[in-house]
Every structure is written in C-alpha cells, then in structure tokens.
Write an enzyme that holds these catalytic residues in place. Structure first.
Site, PDB file in Angstrom:
ATOM      1  N   PRO A  31       0.782  -1.229   0.000  1.00  7.35           N
ATOM      2  CA  PRO A  31       0.000   0.000   0.000  1.00  7.35           C
ATOM      3  C   PRO A  31       0.822   1.291   0.000  1.00  7.35           C
ATOM      4  O   PRO A  31       1.816   1.404   0.726  1.00  7.35           O
ATOM      5  CB  PRO A  31      -0.816  -0.104   1.300  1.00  7.35           C
ATOM      6  CG  PRO A  31      -0.936  -1.558   1.543  1.00  7.35           C
ATOM      7  CD  PRO A  31       0.329  -2.180   1.018  1.00  7.35           C
ATOM      8  N   ASN A  32       0.387   2.204  -0.832  1.00  6.30           N
ATOM      9  CA  ASN A  32       0.910   3.581  -0.926  1.00  6.30           C
ATOM     10  C   ASN A  32       2.265   3.704  -1.624  1.00  6.30           C
ATOM     11  O   ASN A  32       2.735   4.818  -1.850  1.00  6.30           O
ATOM     12  CB  ASN A  32       0.977   4.247   0.468  1.00  6.30           C
ATOM     13  CG  ASN A  32      -0.395   4.332   1.104  1.00  6.30           C
ATOM     14  OD1 ASN A  32      -1.306   4.898   0.510  1.00  6.30           O
ATOM     15  ND2 ASN A  32      -0.564   3.752   2.272  1.00  6.30           N
ATOM     16  N   ARG A  70       5.247  11.090  -2.380  1.00  3.67           N
ATOM     17  CA  ARG A  70       4.713  10.919  -1.028  1.00  3.67           C
ATOM     18  C   ARG A  70       5.810  11.188   0.002  1.00  3.67           C
ATOM     19  O   ARG A  70       6.855  10.531  -0.009  1.00  3.67           O
ATOM     20  CB  ARG A  70       4.221   9.484  -0.908  1.00  3.67           C
ATOM     21  CG  ARG A  70       3.939   9.011   0.486  1.00  3.67           C
ATOM     22  CD  ARG A  70       3.868   7.486   0.501  1.00  3.67           C
ATOM     23  NE  ARG A  70       3.479   7.016   1.794  1.00  3.67           N
ATOM     24  CZ  ARG A  70       3.759   5.804   2.269  1.00  3.67           C
ATOM     25  NH1 ARG A  70       4.401   4.939   1.514  1.00  3.67           N
ATOM     26  NH2 ARG A  70       3.379   5.454   3.460  1.00  3.67           N
ATOM     27  N   TYR A 112      10.753   9.367   2.296  1.00  7.60           N
ATOM     28  CA  TYR A 112      10.947   8.275   1.328  1.00  7.60           C
ATOM     29  C   TYR A 112      11.776   8.676   0.101  1.00  7.60           C
ATOM     30  O   TYR A 112      12.025   7.834  -0.766  1.00  7.60           O
ATOM     31  CB  TYR A 112       9.579   7.740   0.876  1.00  7.60           C
ATOM     32  CG  TYR A 112       8.745   7.219   2.024  1.00  7.60           C
ATOM     33  CD1 TYR A 112       9.173   6.114   2.761  1.00  7.60           C
ATOM     34  CD2 TYR A 112       7.546   7.834   2.391  1.00  7.60           C
ATOM     35  CE1 TYR A 112       8.427   5.630   3.836  1.00  7.60           C
ATOM     36  CE2 TYR A 112       6.791   7.350   3.458  1.00  7.60           C
ATOM     37  CZ  TYR A 112       7.230   6.260   4.176  1.00  7.60           C
ATOM     38  OH  TYR A 112       6.497   5.783   5.227  1.00  7.60           O
ATOM     39  N   ASN A 150       8.511  -4.915  -0.328  1.00  3.34           N
ATOM     40  CA  ASN A 150       8.234  -3.820   0.609  1.00  3.34           C
ATOM     41  C   ASN A 150       6.741  -3.878   0.896  1.00  3.34           C
ATOM     42  O   ASN A 150       5.929  -3.480   0.060  1.00  3.34           O
ATOM     43  CB  ASN A 150       8.627  -2.460   0.028  1.00  3.34           C
ATOM     44  CG  ASN A 150       8.452  -1.351   1.069  1.00  3.34           C
ATOM     45  OD1 ASN A 150       7.735  -1.529   2.062  1.00  3.34           O
ATOM     46  ND2 ASN A 150       9.082  -0.211   0.841  1.00  3.34           N
ATOM     47  N   ALA A 172       2.833  -0.539   5.154  1.00  2.26           N
ATOM     48  CA  ALA A 172       2.313  -0.676   6.522  1.00  2.26           C
ATOM     49  C   ALA A 172       1.865  -2.097   6.838  1.00  2.26           C
ATOM     50  O   ALA A 172       1.779  -2.474   8.017  1.00  2.26           O
ATOM     51  CB  ALA A 172       1.158   0.304   6.736  1.00  2.26           C
ATOM     52  N   ASP A 226       1.521 -15.207   6.490  1.00  5.37           N
ATOM     53  CA  ASP A 226       1.238 -16.628   6.234  1.00  5.37           C
ATOM     54  C   ASP A 226       1.590 -16.992   4.800  1.00  5.37           C
ATOM     55  O   ASP A 226       2.117 -18.076   4.532  1.00  5.37           O
ATOM     56  CB  ASP A 226      -0.238 -16.944   6.499  1.00  5.37           C
ATOM     57  CG  ASP A 226      -0.557 -17.041   7.987  1.00  5.37           C
ATOM     58  OD1 ASP A 226       0.377 -17.086   8.803  1.00  5.37           O
ATOM     59  OD2 ASP A 226      -1.755 -17.069   8.325  1.00  5.37           O
ATOM     60  N   GLU A 230      12.667  -8.529   2.936  1.00  5.64           N
ATOM     61  CA  GLU A 230      11.759  -7.421   3.249  1.00  5.64           C
ATOM     62  C   GLU A 230      12.532  -6.115   3.210  1.00  5.64           C
ATOM     63  O   GLU A 230      13.626  -6.022   3.780  1.00  5.64           O
ATOM     64  CB  GLU A 230      11.177  -7.658   4.649  1.00  5.64           C
ATOM     65  CG  GLU A 230      10.228  -6.570   5.118  1.00  5.64           C
ATOM     66  CD  GLU A 230       9.646  -6.883   6.506  1.00  5.64           C
ATOM     67  OE1 GLU A 230      10.068  -7.879   7.137  1.00  5.64           O
ATOM     68  OE2 GLU A 230       8.769  -6.111   6.946  1.00  5.64           O
ATOM     69  N   HIS A 271      12.335  -1.899   3.850  1.00  5.95           N
ATOM     70  CA  HIS A 271      11.676  -0.657   4.269  1.00  5.95           C
ATOM     71  C   HIS A 271      12.640   0.476   3.936  1.00  5.95           C
ATOM     72  O   HIS A 271      13.799   0.452   4.397  1.00  5.95           O
ATOM     73  CB  HIS A 271      11.314  -0.674   5.756  1.00  5.95           C
ATOM     74  CG  HIS A 271      10.248  -1.679   6.061  1.00  5.95           C
ATOM     75  ND1 HIS A 271       8.921  -1.456   5.758  1.00  5.95           N
ATOM     76  CD2 HIS A 271      10.327  -2.930   6.576  1.00  5.95           C
ATOM     77  CE1 HIS A 271       8.222  -2.523   6.096  1.00  5.95           C
ATOM     78  NE2 HIS A 271       9.048  -3.429   6.590  1.00  5.95           N
ATOM     79  N   SER A 301      12.534   3.643   4.785  1.00  3.63           N
ATOM     80  CA  SER A 301      12.859   4.438   5.966  1.00  3.63           C
ATOM     81  C   SER A 301      13.296   3.506   7.097  1.00  3.63           C
ATOM     82  O   SER A 301      13.012   2.303   7.068  1.00  3.63           O
ATOM     83  CB  SER A 301      11.629   5.231   6.410  1.00  3.63           C
ATOM     84  OG  SER A 301      10.576   4.337   6.783  1.00  3.63           O
ATOM     85  N   ARG A 330      11.064   5.498  13.978  1.00  2.00           N
ATOM     86  CA  ARG A 330       9.820   6.226  13.745  1.00  2.00           C
ATOM     87  C   ARG A 330       8.782   5.876  14.832  1.00  2.00           C
ATOM     88  O   ARG A 330       9.142   5.419  15.904  1.00  2.00           O
ATOM     89  CB  ARG A 330       9.337   5.934  12.323  1.00  2.00           C
ATOM     90  CG  ARG A 330      10.360   6.400  11.266  1.00  2.00           C
ATOM     91  CD  ARG A 330       9.900   6.130   9.857  1.00  2.00           C
ATOM     92  NE  ARG A 330       8.701   6.917   9.531  1.00  2.00           N
ATOM     93  CZ  ARG A 330       7.917   6.662   8.485  1.00  2.00           C
ATOM     94  NH1 ARG A 330       8.196   5.662   7.658  1.00  2.00           N
ATOM     95  NH2 ARG A 330       6.860   7.416   8.265  1.00  2.00           N
ATOM     96  N   ARG A 363       5.360   1.322  14.110  1.00  7.10           N
ATOM     97  CA  ARG A 363       6.191   0.818  12.996  1.00  7.10           C
ATOM     98  C   ARG A 363       7.310  -0.118  13.471  1.00  7.10           C
ATOM     99  O   ARG A 363       8.049  -0.668  12.675  1.00  7.10           O
ATOM    100  CB  ARG A 363       6.816   1.981  12.221  1.00  7.10           C
ATOM    101  CG  ARG A 363       5.795   2.868  11.532  1.00  7.10           C
ATOM    102  CD  ARG A 363       6.469   3.912  10.661  1.00  7.10           C
ATOM    103  NE  ARG A 363       5.592   5.046  10.454  1.00  7.10           N
ATOM    104  CZ  ARG A 363       4.679   5.141   9.486  1.00  7.10           C
ATOM    105  NH1 ARG A 363       4.529   4.159   8.627  1.00  7.10           N
ATOM    106  NH2 ARG A 363       3.924   6.224   9.377  1.00  7.10           N
TER     107      ARG A 363
HETATM  108  C1  DQA Z   1       7.680   1.701   4.575  1.00  4.99           C
HETATM  109  C2  DQA Z   1       7.527   1.931   6.087  1.00  4.99           C
HETATM  110  C3  DQA Z   1       6.103   1.687   6.538  1.00  4.99           C
HETATM  111  O1  DQA Z   1       5.997   1.955   7.931  1.00  4.99           O
HETATM  112  C4  DQA Z   1       5.162   2.594   5.799  1.00  4.99           C
HETATM  113  O2  DQA Z   1       3.827   2.304   6.180  1.00  4.99           O
HETATM  114  C5  DQA Z   1       5.322   2.540   4.327  1.00  4.99           C
HETATM  115  C6  DQA Z   1       6.680   2.526   3.782  1.00  4.99           C
HETATM  116  C7  DQA Z   1       9.097   2.060   4.088  1.00  4.99           C
HETATM  117  O3  DQA Z   1       9.429   1.654   2.981  1.00  4.99           O
HETATM  118  O4  DQA Z   1       9.856   2.741   4.792  1.00  4.99           O
HETATM  119  O5  DQA Z   1       4.359   2.579   3.573  1.00  4.99           O
HETATM  120  O6  DQA Z   1       7.463   0.322   4.297  1.00  4.99           O
END
Ligand code: DQA
Length: 154
Positions: A12-13, A20, A25, A76, A79, A89, A100, A102, A104, A109, A113
């Site tokens: 998401p996002n 954003r 980011y 990635n 959230a 799962d 994985e 991230h 940031s 933070r 998170r």
């Molecule tokens: C994120 C960190 C998450 O906490 C956040 O919700 C994101 C981006 C990152 O890439 O730093 O959407 O995954």
C-alpha cells in the site's frame, strides 16, 4: 527453458513513491527503483516481474501465483509489514526466499512501525537504506540463487 525471474512486490501507498513524503521516502519513483533492480538482475540473466497493490489480497494472489517459481522476492509490504498476518502466512508458505525492504528506518519512527510481523519468515531485512535498499535486497537474493546453482547449465 523460460528465463528465471525475480519478483519486486510493493504494498500500500508505494505507488506514490517519489511524491509521497519525500523527506521520509526520497524523490525516486517506483518505476525508477524497479529499473535499477532490473539492471542488476539482467546482468545475471534474470528477469524482473514487478507488482504493486494497495490491497493485501491482491498481493497474496500475485505471490501465490508467481512466488514459488521465482528466484526470490524483494518485498516492501508498506504498513502491512506491521500487521499483515495473512501476508505473513503467504510468505511463510512461498518456498522461496523473501527479503523485506523498508525505505525508511522504521525503528526510528512511531512505535507502531517497530513491530515487523514478517520478520520470522523472511530471509532478511533491509531497513533505512533508502530506495537503494531494493538493490541490496536483489543482490542478496541473486547471490542465494547462484549458491543454489541457479543460472548454471544455460
Ligand atoms: C515503509 C515503512 C512503513 O511503515 C510505511 O507504512 C510505508 C513505507 C518504508 O518503505 O519505509 O508505507 O514500508
């Protein structure tokens, strides 16, 4: 034989990457990040299949379909990394290594998170290294694959 492929999956996002919260980011777009991973993978004869969704179920459908035959997955989860139990799962069931990412440093933070629910089922995590973290994750997965004998005999 079909060319081997690496997955780059974003939750998401992350479609908003580049615009954003650039102070958190950065300004690189997702398309540019995927292009950088593609360059690293193609040097090893590996394709990249990328996918982004704002929906956990769509991410799971994609991973179930393409994960088991892949070299590995750069993921990635956005959230969902903090509470996505169904995604966890799915990752546990994939049979291929997942790194994985991230962008940031989530540990610096907000407290919500700090929990990363995929941690016990992933091969590793790259946290707080900006968008270059995707490239490190891809390099690691390619290395694991080569150690398995991937790319030999072609
Ligand atoms: C994120 C960190 C998450 O906490 C956040 O919700 C994101 C981006 C990152 O890439 O730093 O959407 O995954």
């Amino acid at each position: 034989m079909a060319r081997p492929y690496l997955l780059v999956v974003n939750g998401p996002n992350l479609n908003r990457l580049g615009v954003r919260q650039p102070q958190v980011y950065g300004t690189e777009t997702l398309a540019s990040v995927v292009a950088r991973v593609r360059e690293v993978a193609s040097a090893e004869g590996v394709d990249v299949l990328d996918f982004q969704s704002n929906h956990e179920g769509a991410l799971i459908d994609f991973l179930q379909q393409h994960g088991p035959s892949s070299v590995g997955v750069v993921l990635n989860p956005g959230a969902l990394g903090h509470y996505g139990w169904a995604l966890r799962d799915c990752v546990a069931d994939l049979g291929r290594p997942v790194v994985e990412v991230h962008i940031s440093n989530v540990h610096r933070r907000e407290p919500f998170r700090h929990q990363l629910v995929l941690a016990p089922v992933v091969a590793g995590q790259v946290v707080g290294m900006g968008t270059t973290g995707y490239v490190w994750a891809a390099r690691h997965l390619l290395e694991l694959w080569k150690r398995e004998g991937g790319g030999e005999g072609e």
